[in-house]
Design an enzyme around this catalytic site. Structure first.
Site, PDB file in Angstrom:
ATOM      1  N   GLY A   1      41.523  54.950  68.100  1.00 20.41           N
ATOM      2  CA  GLY A   1      41.411  56.037  67.140  1.00 20.41           C
ATOM      3  C   GLY A   1      40.089  56.070  66.401  1.00 20.41           C
TER       4      GLY A   1
ATOM      5  N   GLY B   1      41.837  43.026  61.318  1.00 25.90           N
ATOM      6  CA  GLY B   1      40.672  42.178  61.508  1.00 25.90           C
ATOM      7  C   GLY B   1      40.192  41.624  60.189  1.00 25.90           C
TER       8      GLY B   1
ATOM      9  N   GLU C   1      46.167  55.009  61.364  1.00 23.56           N
ATOM     10  CA  GLU C   1      46.932  54.865  62.602  1.00 23.56           C
ATOM     11  C   GLU C   1      47.779  53.602  62.552  1.00 23.56           C
ATOM     12  OE1 GLU C   1      43.851  54.925  65.564  1.00 23.56           O
ATOM     13  OE2 GLU C   1      43.753  52.750  65.662  1.00 23.56           O
TER      14      GLU C   1
ATOM     15  N   LEU D   1      31.106  46.569  68.420  1.00 20.65           N
ATOM     16  CA  LEU D   1      30.565  45.365  69.037  1.00 20.65           C
ATOM     17  C   LEU D   1      29.045  45.377  69.047  1.00 20.65           C
ATOM     18  CD1 LEU D   1      32.974  45.197  72.121  1.00 20.65           C
ATOM     19  CD2 LEU D   1      33.080  43.796  70.048  1.00 20.65           C
TER      20      LEU D   1
ATOM     21  N   GLY E   1      41.883  49.217  59.765  1.00 16.12           N
ATOM     22  CA  GLY E   1      42.388  48.582  60.963  1.00 16.12           C
ATOM     23  C   GLY E   1      42.743  47.141  60.703  1.00 16.12           C
TER      24      GLY E   1
ATOM     25  N   ILE F   1      37.249  41.889  58.628  1.00 14.41           N
ATOM     26  CA  ILE F   1      36.501  42.777  57.733  1.00 14.41           C
ATOM     27  C   ILE F   1      37.441  43.744  57.002  1.00 14.41           C
ATOM     28  CG2 ILE F   1      34.761  44.595  57.591  1.00 14.41           C
ATOM     29  CD1 ILE F   1      33.207  43.139  59.774  1.00 14.41           C
TER      30      ILE F   1
ATOM     31  N   LYS G   1      27.359  35.201  68.723  1.00 13.57           N
ATOM     32  CA  LYS G   1      27.102  33.885  69.344  1.00 13.57           C
ATOM     33  C   LYS G   1      26.295  32.976  68.419  1.00 13.57           C
ATOM     34  CE  LYS G   1      29.005  34.886  73.375  1.00 13.57           C
ATOM     35  NZ  LYS G   1      30.203  34.202  73.887  1.00 13.57           N
TER      36      LYS G   1
END
Length: 456
Positions: free
Chosen positions: A361, A242, A263, A338, A240, A244, A386
């Site tokens: 996906g 991002g 995807e 998350l 994906g 990472i 945080k």
């Protein structure tokens, strides 16, 4: 191996239309184009109160048409506007237009997140690979609007960066309005629509939105390293966007004969191809090809995939079908979450009850990898949020959180403190493995909670 398109949901608009010969139309393509070419404000006059409008995914959204539609807000009521992953800020999403337009989010992002969480917009649950079926069975598509590349000599436009559900939604639409943009790359695969099927054409040359490459942190690199160690030569990847996934792509450049079935086609994949790590020679399906359903990134990516026979985009009902994914040998999926609880349940799309994104996906590929011979699935996350105040590995998910990926579908979980292999482990073994890769500041607290829950 050829495409398995035996089931109706796999048939895209392009697959149904691309082999039809238009002998009379072919002689008058330019004349037909001129007859259908109108100003954006004229095209949107076809919209009526109560209509269902479907917009192309992400970079395929049509900004000129959306602006023209918003200018009609005083004439319209309860128009539903369906879209997955809007990228630009659009006027029709403003609070003062809520009575005219009801946005339906198929993936919540920056431009529509506030509207969804304030109740001014709806949210559509579902797995990404099922979305084309939704337009065939559950939702009447009154109007489809999207951005395409310029028409070729045979009268075909390309949906470019957005094939996904777009091609199927167009096939189901009563009215098709296309925004033709010379900046939209022309893509291979199942991305075509013929001018004979289009009702209105609008021209626009706005730049296609770009998604900047996020900087990678030291923890991203550590997590990427753990994952890369477990990726074998000859594996087929889903990555994906991002920090990472980018870190993983950087580290994988020393691997051999990797393939891509994903995807989303990203800039990191271009790096892997140019490094020689990706050849696709060991792929079970579409050997030698990069297979995806949409693309988003920088202009470098768009130029790379434009009319490139190496890259093919197909409907998401095919690309993301777990049955199809599982046919790839050594399929590797890398997703983010998350928050995760001690059983392995992943809350990847909401923060408590507040919608942040969508399932997308994630489950499609998590399940597909488990079908694959030699397949491996990874869920990656930083151990805290945080600035270290909160652990992202928790005894139980936050109240109201949505489970995006069930405990039964999770294979490996990775933080900067290591890898927890969950598949085939008991609840007790899972809890211990996850506590071991939590941030050290929270391990004692997690152990105490696990004892109280009688997990360990």
């Amino acid at each position: 191996m050829s495409l398995d398109l035996s089931r109706e949901m796999y048939y895209s608009y392009a697959e149904k239309k691309k082999l039809i010969f238009y002998p009379r139309i072919q002689k008058n393509l330019r004349e037909l184009y001129k007859r259908k070419l109108v100003a954006a404000q004229e095209a949107v006059q076809v919209i009526k109160s109560g209509d269902n409008i479907v917009l192309a995914f992400g970079c395929g959204e049509p900004p000129a048409l959306l602006e023209a539609m918003a200018r009609r807000h005083h004439e319209l009521e309860e128009v539903k506007v369906h879209q997955m992953l809007p990228i630009r800020e659009a006027n029709y999403l403003n609070p003062e237009m809520a009575k005219s337009f009801r946005h339906v989010s198929w993936f919540t992002s920056g431009p529509n997140r506030q509207a969804v969480n304030e109740g001014r917009a709806d949210f559509m649950p579902g797995h990404f690979h099922e979305y084309p079926l939704f337009f065939q069975k559950y939702i009447n598509v009154d109007i489809f609007m999207g951005t395409v590349s310029p028409m070729d000599d045979r009268g075909y436009f390309s949906f470019g960066l957005s094939v996904d559900y777009t091609s199927t939604a167009a096939a189901q639409a009563r009215v098709i309005i296309l925004e033709v943009n010379p900046n939209m790359p022309r893509t291979r695969g199942e991305s075509l629509i013929h001018i004979s099927e289009v009702d209105f054409i609008v021209e626009n040359n706005d730049p296609i939105p770009e998604i900047p490459i996020p900087a990678t942190t030291e923890n991203d690199k550590i997590i990427g390293g753990y994952i890369a160690e477990l990726v074998e030569d000859g594996s087929t990847l889903q990555l994906g966007i991002g920090s990472i996934p980018n870190a993983v792509a950087d580290i994988l450049q020393h691997k051999k004969n990797l393939g891509i079935h994903t995807e989303m086609v990203t800039d990191g994949m271009v790096d892997l191809i140019e490094s020689g790590a990706v050849t696709g020679s060991k792929k079970t399906l579409h050997a030698g090809k990069i297979i995806g359903t949409f693309a988003a990134g920088t202009r470098r990516l768009y130029d790379f995939i434009s009319d490139n026979p190496l890259v093919e985009l197909y409907p998401v009902s095919y690309v993301n079908d777990p049955y199809i994914i599982g046919q790839n040998y050594k399929m590797v999926s890398i997703n983010a979450t998350l928050q995760i609880d001690l059983l392995g349940q992943c809350a990847s799309e909401s923060i408590g009850p507040r919608q942040y994104s969508a399932t997308g996906g994630q489950t499609d590929f998590a399940r597909g990898c488990l079908r694959s011979p030699g397949g491996k699935g990874f869920v990656a996350l930083h151990s805290t949020a945080k600035n270290g105040k909160f652990s992202k590995i928790v005894p139980v998910l936050q109240k109201g959180a949505v489970v995006s990926c069930s405990k039964n579908d999770v294979d490996h979980v990775v933080t900067e403190f290591g890898v927890a292999k969950l598949r085939g482990k008991t609840a007790r073994e899972r809890a211990l493995a996850l506590i071991a890769i939590a941030h050290p500041d929270f391990r004692t607290e997690l152990q105490a909670a696990a004892h109280k829950m009688e997990l360990i």
